[in-house]
Design a protein around this motif. Structure first.
Motif: not given
Length: 361
Positions: A65-90
């Motif tokens: 399943i595609p995630t950014m850089a095939k990194l793990p997915y989690q639904d919050t930023a808790d415990g992370l130093d950095a996170a990839f996040i999408g904002v899908p608008i136009d």
């Protein structure tokens, strides 16, 4: 990096749970050999828990399943130093739409990434705990409500101590993101890489859109205007000097003509001095690059930056106190080869590799 591939009843991450037909694997780094097994879903690296993408030497890029850089997915930023996040608008776009599909296409193409930066020798996954935390739940019918949702989401991300690396989406998103950033850090410096200044006041009767974010930021006191630089500006204009407003605020304006036929490393030496030790945000519109490098965008302008210059700008941010970055305006419907998204992927990786506390070999 990895010296052993061992069978293990645990899965590497939420990313690898989809490999139901593959052996269950655990990567073991040299630094972690001989230590106890890591808790799931973390992967050991340099004697600490980090999320390390599975290597394409052992797991095919086209699986999963595609995630950014095939990194793990989690639904919050808790415990992370950095996170990839999408904002899908136009919905803030006045011309060619399609950037709402940018985060999805960037994630698809990010399977090409590996774990180290061979140019700078940065080791992001030995330095920071990073994951993909999905997309902001935008309202595609209401741009102002979407801005509210973005602002609230980023407040939570920043409150956790995480640095957001954002995949746009049109350039409207920088405004609510910077509202949340300034709430935490106060007025910040800005490195804005773009073909357009995005400082219009009103467009078609609206004050919120992808041509207005940085005027709104100034009005709201979100920017330390003496620590703002705009790089790559060009194109036809509504007046003889469409960058006059930026200069009047104290921004440094670097028009593209100043960038032609040269390395931008000397420019970035000056920018680092301008930014100093205070917090800095980077906003990179893919249309800063010449359309020969990045055709898949909403308002392409000829005679732009090269992809090499784009990398030089980002690498020139090493040592700055970066508190967030975004990469915006990738429009897959106009990106028939996928190369614009591939370029965006690599620029986002370069951003990750210059964040504070990065380890370099």
């Amino acid at each position: 990096m990895f010296t052993a591939l061992r069978g293990c009843p645990r899965l590497l991450s939420t990313t690898t749970r989809c490999f139901s037909l593959l052996p269950r694997l655990q990567w073991v780094s040299r630094a972690s050999e001989g230590r106890g097994s890591s808790r799931t879903p973390d992967r050991k690296c340099s004697a600490k828990h980090f999320n390390v993408p599975p290597s394409a030497e052992y797991i095919a890029r086209v699986t999963g399943i595609p995630t950014m850089a095939k990194l793990p997915y989690q639904d919050t930023a808790d415990g992370l130093d950095a996170a990839f996040i999408g904002v899908p608008i136009d919905t803030g776009t006045a011309y060619r739409p399609g950037a709402r599909f940018g985060p999805r296409q960037i994630r698809m193409e990010s399977a090409v990434l590996r774990s180290y930066n061979s140019g700078t020798r940065a080791a992001p996954y030995e330095s920071l705990v990073v994951a993909d935390i999905g997309d902001v739940n935008v309202n595609v019918y209401d741009l102002k409500d979407t801005c509210r949702r973005i602002r609230e989401t980023y407040r939570k991300v920043l409150a956790s101590g995480c640095i957001p690396l954002t995949m746009g989406g049109d350039h409207t998103i920088s405004y609510p993101i910077l509202q949340a950033v300034a709430e935490k850090y106060g007025p910040v410096g800005l490195i804005h890489v773009d073909a357009h200044p995005d400082t219009s006041d009103v467009v078609l009767g609206e004050k919120i859109g992808n041509a207005t974010p940085f005027r709104r930021c100034v009005e709201d006191g979100l920017l330390d205007c003496k620590r703002v630089v705009q790089i790559g500006l060009r194109g036809s204009a509504y007046s003889a000097d469409s960058f006059e407003w930026s200069r009047a605020q104290g921004f440094r304006v670097v028009q593209v003509e100043e960038c032609w036929f040269k390395s931008l490393a000397p420019l970035m030496d000056e920018v680092r001095s301008q930014m100093g030790s205070g917090p800095v945000y980077m906003s990179f519109d893919i249309d800063a690059l010449d359309p020969s490098f990045a055709p898949g965008t909403g308002v392409p302008e000829i005679a732009g930056l090269t992809s090499i210059q784009g990398v030089e700008i980002i690498r020139g941010c090493r040592g700055l106190s970066l508190v967030g970055c975004d990469l915006v305006e990738v429009s897959p419907p106009y990106d028939t080869t996928g190369n614009t998204a591939v370029t965006a992927v690599n620029l986002l990786f370069e951003m990750l590799c210059v964040l504070p506390n990065m380890k370099y070999y």
